[in-house]
Design an enzyme around this catalytic site. Structure first.
Site, PDB file in Angstrom:
ATOM      1  N   ASP A   8       0.853  -1.196   0.000  1.00 16.87           N
ATOM      2  CA  ASP A   8       0.000   0.000   0.000  1.00 16.87           C
ATOM      3  C   ASP A   8       0.888   1.245   0.000  1.00 16.87           C
ATOM      4  O   ASP A   8       2.117   1.156  -0.165  1.00 16.87           O
ATOM      5  CB  ASP A   8      -1.031  -0.036   1.142  1.00 16.87           C
ATOM      6  CG  ASP A   8      -0.428   0.196   2.521  1.00 16.87           C
ATOM      7  OD1 ASP A   8       0.814   0.324   2.617  1.00 16.87           O
ATOM      8  OD2 ASP A   8      -1.193   0.255   3.497  1.00 16.87           O
ATOM      9  N   CYS A  65       2.456  -3.724   4.029  1.00 15.25           N
ATOM     10  CA  CYS A  65       1.665  -2.522   4.317  1.00 15.25           C
ATOM     11  C   CYS A  65       2.272  -1.908   5.580  1.00 15.25           C
ATOM     12  O   CYS A  65       3.461  -2.110   5.832  1.00 15.25           O
ATOM     13  CB  CYS A  65       0.170  -2.831   4.425  1.00 15.25           C
ATOM     14  SG  CYS A  65      -0.328  -3.896   5.797  1.00 15.25           S
ATOM     15  N   THR A  67       1.643  -2.537   8.832  1.00  8.98           N
ATOM     16  CA  THR A  67       1.958  -3.595   9.796  1.00  8.98           C
ATOM     17  C   THR A  67       2.127  -4.969   9.149  1.00  8.98           C
ATOM     18  O   THR A  67       2.629  -5.893   9.792  1.00  8.98           O
ATOM     19  CB  THR A  67       0.801  -3.743  10.803  1.00  8.98           C
ATOM     20  OG1 THR A  67      -0.396  -4.033  10.049  1.00  8.98           O
ATOM     21  CG2 THR A  67       0.612  -2.474  11.621  1.00  8.98           C
ATOM     22  N   HIS A  98       6.610 -25.726   8.106  1.00 12.29           N
ATOM     23  CA  HIS A  98       5.471 -26.406   8.746  1.00 12.29           C
ATOM     24  C   HIS A  98       4.117 -26.045   8.126  1.00 12.29           C
ATOM     25  O   HIS A  98       3.216 -26.867   8.115  1.00 12.29           O
ATOM     26  CB  HIS A  98       5.414 -26.059  10.242  1.00 12.29           C
ATOM     27  CG  HIS A  98       6.527 -26.672  11.027  1.00 12.29           C
ATOM     28  ND1 HIS A  98       6.565 -26.666  12.398  1.00 12.29           N
ATOM     29  CD2 HIS A  98       7.663 -27.320  10.628  1.00 12.29           C
ATOM     30  CE1 HIS A  98       7.665 -27.282  12.816  1.00 12.29           C
ATOM     31  NE2 HIS A  98       8.355 -27.677  11.761  1.00 12.29           N
ATOM     32  N   HIS A 133       2.463 -32.182   8.775  1.00 14.42           N
ATOM     33  CA  HIS A 133       2.129 -30.773   8.529  1.00 14.42           C
ATOM     34  C   HIS A 133       1.114 -30.640   7.395  1.00 14.42           C
ATOM     35  O   HIS A 133       0.266 -29.758   7.425  1.00 14.42           O
ATOM     36  CB  HIS A 133       3.392 -29.973   8.214  1.00 14.42           C
ATOM     37  CG  HIS A 133       4.411 -30.051   9.313  1.00 14.42           C
ATOM     38  ND1 HIS A 133       4.151 -29.603  10.583  1.00 14.42           N
ATOM     39  CD2 HIS A 133       5.673 -30.539   9.329  1.00 14.42           C
ATOM     40  CE1 HIS A 133       5.221 -29.798  11.346  1.00 14.42           C
ATOM     41  NE2 HIS A 133       6.156 -30.384  10.610  1.00 14.42           N
TER      42      HIS A 133
HETATM   43  C1  RB5 Z   1      -2.607   2.337   6.491  1.00 13.63           C
HETATM   44  O1  RB5 Z   1      -2.710   3.457   7.283  1.00 13.63           O
HETATM   45  C2  RB5 Z   1      -2.508   1.097   7.372  1.00 13.63           C
HETATM   46  O2  RB5 Z   1      -3.752   0.835   7.956  1.00 13.63           O
HETATM   47  C3  RB5 Z   1      -2.031  -0.083   6.570  1.00 13.63           C
HETATM   48  O3  RB5 Z   1      -0.802   0.200   6.005  1.00 13.63           O
HETATM   49  C4  RB5 Z   1      -1.844  -1.389   7.339  1.00 13.63           C
HETATM   50  O4  RB5 Z   1      -1.031  -1.215   8.450  1.00 13.63           O
HETATM   51  C5  RB5 Z   1      -3.052  -2.157   7.635  1.00 13.63           C
HETATM   52  O5  RB5 Z   1      -3.027  -3.246   8.208  1.00 13.63           O
END
Ligand code: RB5
Length: 154
Positions: A8, A65, A67, A98, A133
């Site tokens: 993203d 993205c 996280t 696994h 697995h």
């Molecule tokens: C974008 O602000 C953020 O929500 C996205 O990059 C991500 O972390 C979502 O899981």
């Protein structure tokens, strides 16, 4: 081997670093974007990379993205995808040995570029061990396909 990559708006910089790293390692990389820092909804790239991997157009996928969570959830909504979100290399390696993951995800707000490269390298170099697995993976597929798990009835 062909690797699908997607991200993203938060992860454009890290995506390009990882893309270059993969190409240096000899992989063909198919970039599903985005390449803009304008706000971009991560489910779009999670879905596109998920579809490319599930359809066999690409062998494996990398998603980034903020996280790694949202984009991996989007990919996991595609049948045949097993995406893992990892912030360290050990889980990445084991997720392949696994769980036979076919997509690895991480967060541009969580890991630095060197750690991200280590995660990707450990993941790519690991091999699925099969055996017990595979049976567990089949159970997960059963849940996804039927919303039921026969073994849980016993
Ligand atoms: C974008 O602000 C953020 O929500 C996205 O990059 C991500 O972390 C979502 O899981």
């Amino acid at each position: 081997m062909k690797i699908a990559i997607g991200n993203d708006h938060v992860a454009v910089g890290l995506k390009n670093i990882i893309k270059e790293h993969l190409e240096e390692r000899g992989y063909e990389v198919v970039d599903f974007g985005t390449n803009s820092t304008e706000r971009f909804d991560y489910p779009i790239s999670g879905y596109k990379v998920g579809c490319a991997v599930a359809a066999g157009e690409c062998d494996l996928g990398v998603l980034i993205c903020g996280t790694g969570v949202g984009i991996s959830l989007a990919a996991n909504a595609v049948e045949g995808v097993r995406a893992v979100v990892c912030s360290e290399p050990y889980s990445a390696k084991l997720s392949r040995e696994h769980n036979n993951t076919n997509i690895v995800a991480f967060g541009a707000r969580v890991v630095g570029s060197e750690l991200a490269k280590m995660i990707v390298d450990e993941w790519l170099d690991a091999k699925f061990e099969g055996g017990r697995h595979q049976r567990r993976i089949d159970m997960i597929a059963e849940i996804k396909e039927t919303q039921h798990l026969e073994a849980a009835e016993a």
